[in-house]
Design an enzyme around this catalytic site. Structure first.
Site, mmCIF file in Angstrom:
data_model
loop_
_atom_site.group_PDB
_atom_site.id
_atom_site.type_symbol
_atom_site.label_atom_id
_atom_site.label_comp_id
_atom_site.label_asym_id
_atom_site.label_seq_id
_atom_site.Cartn_x
_atom_site.Cartn_y
_atom_site.Cartn_z
ATOM 1 N N GLY A 16 19.787 -4.108 -13.678
ATOM 2 C CA GLY A 16 20.329 -5.452 -13.647
ATOM 3 C C GLY A 16 21.520 -5.512 -12.713
ATOM 4 O O GLY A 16 21.831 -4.554 -11.993
ATOM 5 N N MET A 25 24.638 -5.573 -13.461
ATOM 6 C CA MET A 25 25.817 -4.845 -13.907
ATOM 7 C C MET A 25 25.499 -3.481 -14.499
ATOM 8 O O MET A 25 26.420 -2.697 -14.761
ATOM 9 C CB MET A 25 26.575 -5.674 -14.952
ATOM 10 C CG MET A 25 27.026 -7.035 -14.443
ATOM 11 S SD MET A 25 27.914 -7.958 -15.707
ATOM 12 C CE MET A 25 29.360 -6.916 -15.889
ATOM 13 N N ALA A 26 24.231 -3.175 -14.731
ATOM 14 C CA ALA A 26 23.908 -1.917 -15.405
ATOM 15 C C ALA A 26 22.454 -1.545 -15.150
ATOM 16 O O ALA A 26 21.632 -2.365 -14.715
ATOM 17 C CB ALA A 26 24.162 -2.044 -16.907
ATOM 18 N N VAL A 38 19.178 0.546 -17.220
ATOM 19 C CA VAL A 38 18.742 0.956 -18.553
ATOM 20 C C VAL A 38 17.690 2.045 -18.403
ATOM 21 O O VAL A 38 16.732 1.900 -17.621
ATOM 22 C CB VAL A 38 18.186 -0.235 -19.354
ATOM 23 C CG1 VAL A 38 17.724 0.230 -20.735
ATOM 24 C CG2 VAL A 38 19.244 -1.316 -19.500
ATOM 25 N N ASP A 63 25.341 -14.286 -23.232
ATOM 26 C CA ASP A 63 24.219 -14.147 -22.292
ATOM 27 C C ASP A 63 22.898 -14.290 -23.040
ATOM 28 O O ASP A 63 21.978 -13.492 -22.876
ATOM 29 C CB ASP A 63 24.289 -12.799 -21.576
ATOM 30 C CG ASP A 63 23.416 -12.757 -20.317
ATOM 31 O OD1 ASP A 63 23.049 -13.846 -19.814
ATOM 32 O OD2 ASP A 63 23.079 -11.658 -19.857
#
Length: 550
Positions: free
Chosen positions: A22, A24-25, A27, A140
Site C-alpha cells: 500500500g 504506507m506499508a 503486508v 480509513d
C-alpha cells in the site's frame, strides 16, 4: 526484484511471502514459529522509518489497537521494531475483502442482496462502536478493509491509520478520499467517531446503489465534493430502494457530524428497518409472481369458484394416485405422502436431531470430520489464529413428531433449466452423499431451495429443504460446497472440486426422510425447487446435475 524481507525472521515470525503493498506499508504472509500458526506482518514503508515522531506514534497506536478484543476486529498480536523496521504481527484472514466482492457483483451487473448488505453493515458497525467506546477512531473505513474469511466471519482490519483520541494524531494521515468524511478531509486530526460512520455510510450507499456518491481521478477533487456537494439521491441510482432507505443513507452522509447517526448500531438498525418496509425486497431474490385471474372473472365473482374447483381436482387426482396433466402438476405432494424434514440425531447425542459443523477457521482450514455412530466425542477442527475464528458447533432442538407439509399452489413443471443468468451449481452425489457446489455467480440465499425425490408416477415422496443448511449459514459462496452425508454409510464421494471448502454440512441417519438422491426402486429422478417453482429435474443414476438458481 528480490524482496530482502522474504525468508527473514522478525521476532517469532518467519516472513514467507508478500501479500500486498500500500501507500504506507507492505503486508506479508508469515509463520509464527512459536505458536505454529499463520500471521500477517505489516511493515511500515521505508519513507517513514526515519521519522522518530512517527515511530513513537505508530507504536502507541499499535498498543491501543491491541487492546481491542472484538469478534469483528482483526486482532493485533505484536508490534515491534528491529533494526530500522517497524512492524505489526496480526491475525491472518484467508478469504476476500469486501471491495473484491463488490467488484465481482458489479461486473456481473448485479447488486448485493439486502440481507448481505445488512450482514456486512452490522459487523462493521459493531466493530466501530467497540473501537469508539475504547477511544479509537479508525479513519480509513472502506470495503478493502472489511475482510470476509472463508467460513463467513467478517472483520474490520487495517487500523494502521487509527487515532487514539487520548494521544492526538499526525496531521498528514488522510485516509481514502472516496470514503473520507468532510471534517477529516479538512484536517485529519479533526476526525470524530461519526467520521467513521460517515465512511460506513458511503460503503452502504455503494452496496445498495452500485456506486460511491463522489468519485474523481483526483483525490483533492473528491475531498472537495465531500465538503461542498450533496450526495446524489440513492433512489435515482436504484429505484427499488424505499424512500425510508434513502432518508437513512442521506442522514448518514450529513456534512455535520452532529446531524449523523451517533452510534453505528443505530444507523444499521434504521437501515434494516427501512429496507424491510417493502415486501419482497429484503433480497435480490423475489418469490415467483402468482398467476393472476382475469379482470372479467374477478368482476363476475366466478374466480373464487374456479379456484375451489381446481383445488378439489388436485386433491381428487392425488387421492387416486394418477399423474396430473403437465399444466396442473402441484409443486408439493399430498399431505399424507410427505412429512416435514426432521434432521438426523448426532451419534453422540441420540436425543438431539442434528449436528452441523461450520467450516474451519480462516487461519488453518482443514476438512470437517464427519461424526460416526459409535463416536463419543464431537469432532474438532484444527487450531485457529484466534478464539474468535474457531468453528462453531450447533445442535438443533429435541425431535418432535413429524408434521405434514401443507399443499401449496399449482406450479407447472419444467423440463429445461431456468435462471441461466443466475448462480450456477453442480450437484454431485452417490448413494451415501450429496454435494452442492456453486461454480459461478455471486453469493446468495440457500433457504428457498428444496429437493424432492419423485416416484415412478412423478409424485414427490422425500424432501430436503435448504432451511436445514441456512439455519447455520444463510448464503452460498462461489467455489464452496454444502453437503449431506449418511451416517456410517462410508464411501463418501467427497468430490475434489469441493476440496476442504464446506460451508455447511448435515449428517443424516439412513432412514431420514430428507434423503432424496439415493438409488431406490420406483424412483429415478429428483427435482430442485426455488420457493414454489420447479427449476430443474435430475437423473439419480447419472450422479451429476447442473442447476441454476436466482
Amino acid at each position: 526484484m528480490h524482496d530482502p524481507l522474504i525468508g527473514r525472521q522478525l521476532a517469532n515470525f518467519r516472513v514467507d511471502r508478500l501479500i500486498g503493498r500500500g501507500g504506507m506499508a507492505s503486508v506479508y504472509y508469515a509463520w509464527d514459529i512459536k505458536l505454529n500458526r499463520p500471521v500477517a506482518v505489516k511493515v511500515i514503508d521505508t519513507r517513514l522509518r526515519g521519522n522518530p515522531a512517527y515511530a513513537a506514534r505508530f507504536l502507541q497506536e499499535a498498543r491501543s489497537i491491541a487492546a481491542l478484543r472484538h469478534e469483528n476486529i482483526l486482532q493485533v498480536f505484536y508490534a515491534g521494531e528491529e533494526d530500522d523496521l517497524l512492524y505489526f504481527a496480526m491475525e491472518y484472514i484467508d478469504g476476500q475483502d469486501l471491495g473484491q466482492i463488490l467488484k465481482e457483483v458489479s461486473a456481473a451487473g448485479n447488486r448485493l442482496p439486502y440481507e448481505e448488505v445488512i450482514r456486512y453493515g452490522k459487523a462493521a458497525a459493531s466493530a466501530l462502536d467497540h473501537a469508539h467506546q475504547k477511544g479509537v477512531i479508525h479513519r480509513d473505513v472502506k470495503p478493502a478493509n472489511v475482510l470476509i474469511s472463508r467460513d463467513g466471519r467478517i472483520v474490520l482490519g487495517d487500523f494502521g491509520l487509527a487515532l487514539d483520541v487520548s494521544q492526538g494524531s499526525l496531521g498528514e494521515v488522510f485516509g481514502t478520499a472516496t470514503y473520507t468524511a468532510p471534517e477529516q478531509a479538512r484536517r485529519s486530526s479533526a476526525a470524530v467517531p461519526q467520521s467513521d460512520l460517515y465512511s460506513l455510510g458511503v460503503m452502504l450507499y455503494e452496496m445498495l446503489t452500485g456506486t460511491v456518491p463522489f468519485d474523481d481521478s483526483s483525490p483533492a477533487s473528491v475531498a472537495i465534493q465531500h465538503l461542498t456537494l450533496p450526495p446524489p439521491r440513492p433512489r435515482n441510482l436504484n429505484p427499488d430502494l424505499s424512500q425510508a432507505a434513502e432518508d437513512v443513507l442521506l442522514k448518514a452522509l450529513s456534512k455535520d457530524p452532529a446531524d449523523r447517526y451517533q452510534i453505528g448500531a443505530e444507523f444499521v438498525a434504521a437501515l434494516e428497518e427501512a429496507l424491510l418496509q417493502i415486501p419482497g425486497t429484503t433480497s435480490e431474490t423475489k418469490a415467483p409472481t402468482p398467476r393472476k385471474l382475469s379482470p372479467l372473472l374477478l368482476a363476475s365473482g366466478i374466480g373464487g369458484v374456479l379456484m375451489l374447483c381446481a383445488i378439489l381436482a388436485v386433491i381428487t387426482a392425488l387421492a387416486a394416485r394418477k399423474p396430473l396433466p403437465t399444466e396442473t402438476l402441484s409443486s408439493t405432494p399430498q399431505k399424507e405422502n410427505l412429512v416435514a424434514l426432521q434432521p438426523s440425531p448426532s451419534p453422540d447425542e441420540p436425543l438431539l436431531t442434528s449436528t452441523t459443523f461450520m467450516p474451519a477457521a480462516p487461519t488453518g482450514i482443514s476438512p470437517t470430520v464427519p461424526p460416526t455412530a459409535s463416536s463419543t466425542e464431537t469432532p474438532t477442527a484444527s487450531p485457529t489464529a484466534s478464539p474468535a475464528a474457531s468453528p462453531t458447533v450447533s445442535q438443533s432442538p429435541a425431535p418432535t413428531t413429524s408434521v405434514p407439509i401443507d399443499v401449496v399452489g399449482e406450479v407447472p413443471p419444467t423440463s429445461t433449466p431456468k435462471y441461466l443468468t443466475g448462480r450456477r451449481f453442480l450437484l454431485l452425489y452417490n448413494d451415501t452423499s450429496f454435494y452442492m457446489l456453486q461454480t459461478d455467480g455471486y453469493g446468495g440465499l440457500i433457504a428457498p431451495a428444496a429437493f424432492e425425490r419423485l416416484d415412478g408416477e412423478g409424485y414427490p415422496v422425500n424432501r430436503f429443504d435448504g432451511d436445514a443448511w441456512a439455519e447455520y449459514y444463510k448464503t452460498t459462496l462461489k467455489n464452496w460446497c454444502s453437503r449431506l452425508e449418511i451416517l456410517d454409510a462410508g464411501d463418501y464421494l467427497q468430490p475434489g472440486q469441493c476440496g476442504d471448502n464446506y460451508i455447511s454440512s448435515r449428517w443424516l441417519k439412513a432412514d431420514d426422510p430428507g434423503i432424496f438422491w439415493t438409488t431406490q426402486e420406483n424412483s429415478s429422478q429428483f427435482r430442485v425447487l426455488w420457493g414454489r417453482e420447479e427449476v430443474a429435474r435430475c437423473e439419480i443414476a447419472t450422479g451429476e446435475c447442473e442447476v441454476y438458481l436466482p
